[in-house]
Design a protein around this motif. Sequence first.
Motif, PDB file in Angstrom:
ATOM      1  N   THR A 188      24.567  32.285  33.424  1.00  0.00           N
ATOM      2  CA  THR A 188      25.674  32.827  33.699  1.00  0.00           C
ATOM      3  C   THR A 188      27.141  32.822  34.435  1.00  0.00           C
ATOM      4  O   THR A 188      27.242  31.648  34.829  1.00  0.00           O
ATOM      5  CB  THR A 188      24.834  34.142  34.969  1.00  0.00           C
ATOM      6  N   LYS A 189      28.285  32.804  33.207  1.00  0.00           N
ATOM      7  CA  LYS A 189      29.203  32.409  34.007  1.00  0.00           C
ATOM      8  C   LYS A 189      30.243  32.587  34.820  1.00  0.00           C
ATOM      9  O   LYS A 189      29.756  34.323  34.906  1.00  0.00           O
ATOM     10  CB  LYS A 189      30.255  32.529  32.726  1.00  0.00           C
ATOM     11  N   ILE A 190      31.356  32.492  35.682  1.00  0.00           N
ATOM     12  CA  ILE A 190      32.256  32.989  36.102  1.00  0.00           C
ATOM     13  C   ILE A 190      32.950  33.670  35.110  1.00  0.00           C
ATOM     14  O   ILE A 190      34.080  33.351  34.016  1.00  0.00           O
ATOM     15  CB  ILE A 190      32.764  32.385  37.361  1.00  0.00           C
ATOM     16  N   ARG A 191      33.690  34.382  35.474  1.00  0.00           N
ATOM     17  CA  ARG A 191      34.323  35.441  34.770  1.00  0.00           C
ATOM     18  C   ARG A 191      35.759  35.360  35.020  1.00  0.00           C
ATOM     19  O   ARG A 191      36.074  36.241  36.488  1.00  0.00           O
ATOM     20  CB  ARG A 191      34.024  36.670  34.479  1.00  0.00           C
ATOM     21  N   PRO A 192      37.139  35.216  34.876  1.00  0.00           N
ATOM     22  CA  PRO A 192      37.943  35.668  35.349  1.00  0.00           C
ATOM     23  C   PRO A 192      38.712  36.593  34.672  1.00  0.00           C
ATOM     24  O   PRO A 192      38.324  37.058  33.768  1.00  0.00           O
ATOM     25  CB  PRO A 192      38.768  34.612  34.746  1.00  0.00           C
ATOM     26  N   LEU A 193      39.151  37.443  35.732  1.00  0.00           N
ATOM     27  CA  LEU A 193      39.896  38.541  35.801  1.00  0.00           C
ATOM     28  C   LEU A 193      41.135  38.602  36.280  1.00  0.00           C
ATOM     29  O   LEU A 193      41.632  38.273  37.194  1.00  0.00           O
ATOM     30  CB  LEU A 193      39.381  39.585  36.429  1.00  0.00           C
ATOM     31  N   ALA A 194      41.921  39.822  35.252  1.00  0.00           N
ATOM     32  CA  ALA A 194      43.169  39.916  36.239  1.00  0.00           C
ATOM     33  C   ALA A 194      43.214  41.178  36.392  1.00  0.00           C
ATOM     34  O   ALA A 194      43.095  42.272  35.729  1.00  0.00           O
ATOM     35  CB  ALA A 194      44.166  39.618  34.976  1.00  0.00           C
ATOM     36  N   LEU A 195      43.706  42.401  37.432  1.00  0.00           N
ATOM     37  CA  LEU A 195      43.429  43.389  37.823  1.00  0.00           C
ATOM     38  C   LEU A 195      45.193  44.179  38.099  1.00  0.00           C
ATOM     39  O   LEU A 195      45.581  43.443  39.426  1.00  0.00           O
ATOM     40  CB  LEU A 195      42.277  43.707  38.956  1.00  0.00           C
ATOM     41  N   GLY A 205      42.529  46.727  34.478  1.00  0.00           N
ATOM     42  CA  GLY A 205      42.657  45.550  33.896  1.00  0.00           C
ATOM     43  C   GLY A 205      41.618  44.929  33.874  1.00  0.00           C
ATOM     44  O   GLY A 205      40.554  45.591  32.747  1.00  0.00           O
ATOM     45  N   GLY A 206      41.394  43.816  33.171  1.00  0.00           N
ATOM     46  CA  GLY A 206      40.186  42.805  32.395  1.00  0.00           C
ATOM     47  C   GLY A 206      39.847  42.221  32.288  1.00  0.00           C
ATOM     48  O   GLY A 206      40.912  40.983  32.966  1.00  0.00           O
ATOM     49  N   GLY A 207      39.491  40.611  31.313  1.00  0.00           N
ATOM     50  CA  GLY A 207      38.783  39.343  31.353  1.00  0.00           C
ATOM     51  C   GLY A 207      40.261  39.037  30.684  1.00  0.00           C
ATOM     52  O   GLY A 207      40.838  39.507  29.938  1.00  0.00           O
ATOM     53  N   ILE A 208      40.183  37.753  31.280  1.00  0.00           N
ATOM     54  CA  ILE A 208      41.644  36.820  31.051  1.00  0.00           C
ATOM     55  C   ILE A 208      40.863  36.367  29.715  1.00  0.00           C
ATOM     56  O   ILE A 208      39.722  35.273  30.256  1.00  0.00           O
ATOM     57  CB  ILE A 208      42.065  35.681  31.911  1.00  0.00           C
ATOM     58  N   GLU A 209      41.304  35.638  28.506  1.00  0.00           N
ATOM     59  CA  GLU A 209      40.934  35.898  26.825  1.00  0.00           C
ATOM     60  C   GLU A 209      41.300  33.990  27.250  1.00  0.00           C
ATOM     61  O   GLU A 209      42.714  33.453  28.151  1.00  0.00           O
ATOM     62  CB  GLU A 209      41.078  36.280  26.147  1.00  0.00           C
ATOM     63  N   PHE A 210      41.007  33.517  27.071  1.00  0.00           N
ATOM     64  CA  PHE A 210      41.147  31.319  26.542  1.00  0.00           C
ATOM     65  C   PHE A 210      42.557  30.830  25.791  1.00  0.00           C
ATOM     66  O   PHE A 210      42.904  32.336  25.249  1.00  0.00           O
ATOM     67  CB  PHE A 210      40.537  30.753  25.680  1.00  0.00           C
ATOM     68  N   GLY A 211      43.400  30.539  26.617  1.00  0.00           N
ATOM     69  CA  GLY A 211      45.052  30.128  26.206  1.00  0.00           C
ATOM     70  C   GLY A 211      45.910  31.268  26.222  1.00  0.00           C
ATOM     71  O   GLY A 211      47.258  31.149  26.485  1.00  0.00           O
ATOM     72  N   GLU A 212      45.319  32.540  27.152  1.00  0.00           N
ATOM     73  CA  GLU A 212      46.449  33.555  28.034  1.00  0.00           C
ATOM     74  C   GLU A 212      46.008  33.346  29.262  1.00  0.00           C
ATOM     75  O   GLU A 212      45.358  32.964  30.404  1.00  0.00           O
ATOM     76  CB  GLU A 212      45.373  34.399  27.927  1.00  0.00           C
ATOM     77  N   THR A 213      47.547  33.838  30.201  1.00  0.00           N
ATOM     78  CA  THR A 213      47.770  33.113  31.310  1.00  0.00           C
ATOM     79  C   THR A 213      47.491  34.989  31.888  1.00  0.00           C
ATOM     80  O   THR A 213      46.898  35.906  30.657  1.00  0.00           O
ATOM     81  CB  THR A 213      48.933  33.566  31.601  1.00  0.00           C
ATOM     82  N   ALA A 214      47.163  34.745  33.300  1.00  0.00           N
ATOM     83  CA  ALA A 214      46.165  36.382  33.390  1.00  0.00           C
ATOM     84  C   ALA A 214      47.250  37.448  33.856  1.00  0.00           C
ATOM     85  O   ALA A 214      47.378  39.196  33.639  1.00  0.00           O
ATOM     86  CB  ALA A 214      46.717  36.329  35.269  1.00  0.00           C
ATOM     87  N   HIS A 263      48.349  42.932  31.369  1.00  0.00           N
ATOM     88  CA  HIS A 263      49.717  43.269  30.177  1.00  0.00           C
ATOM     89  C   HIS A 263      48.761  44.034  28.998  1.00  0.00           C
ATOM     90  O   HIS A 263      48.510  44.920  28.186  1.00  0.00           O
ATOM     91  CB  HIS A 263      50.955  42.131  29.637  1.00  0.00           C
ATOM     92  N   ARG A 264      48.063  42.893  28.482  1.00  0.00           N
ATOM     93  CA  ARG A 264      47.432  43.646  27.446  1.00  0.00           C
ATOM     94  C   ARG A 264      45.989  44.723  27.832  1.00  0.00           C
ATOM     95  O   ARG A 264      46.227  45.880  26.982  1.00  0.00           O
ATOM     96  CB  ARG A 264      46.365  42.296  26.564  1.00  0.00           C
ATOM     97  N   GLU A 265      45.395  44.837  28.881  1.00  0.00           N
ATOM     98  CA  GLU A 265      44.392  45.077  29.000  1.00  0.00           C
ATOM     99  C   GLU A 265      45.345  46.882  29.420  1.00  0.00           C
ATOM    100  O   GLU A 265      43.974  47.075  28.840  1.00  0.00           O
ATOM    101  CB  GLU A 265      44.004  44.393  30.098  1.00  0.00           C
TER     102      GLU A 265
END
Length: 143
Positions: free
Chosen positions: A2-9, A37-46, A51-53
């Motif tokens: 299981t991984k730690i998930r980075p989120l932006a809310l 909000g939601g998950g931060i994708e690789f290469g994307e800032t929080a 904004h994307r979410e």
Amino acid sequence: MTKIRPLALGVIRRGEDLLVFEGRDEVKGETYHRPLGGGIEFGETAAEALHREFQEELAAELTAVEQIAVLENVYTFEGRPGHEIVFLFTADLTDKAFYERDEVGVVLDEEGTRVHWLPMADVASGKAILYPDGLAELLSAQE
């Protein structure tokens, strides 16, 4: 593993209300609320993820985005352990029509997930559950 998930809310307020989606944990028999909000994708800032979410979830643009905190949340959902690092941002919705209705609608990329304004008094009184843990205390300390 299981991984730690980075989120932006996004912490979006309307007076004493907080914009949230409503979720359900059937194992706990619990209805809960969480900012959008939601998950931060690789290469994307929080901030970019936020904004994307909001585009994906509400077709909404944000302004005045400002990071206010980072929370670590270790939890159980549907009987499974989870671990997230949550970047919290205050923001405003560009479209003021969102502020004029109590029922904002549903999350566009998750069928039927209710989006509404949650009175923080309901959280303080124990009538409503707000995740991630620590968010309600953080917001009440800022007032």
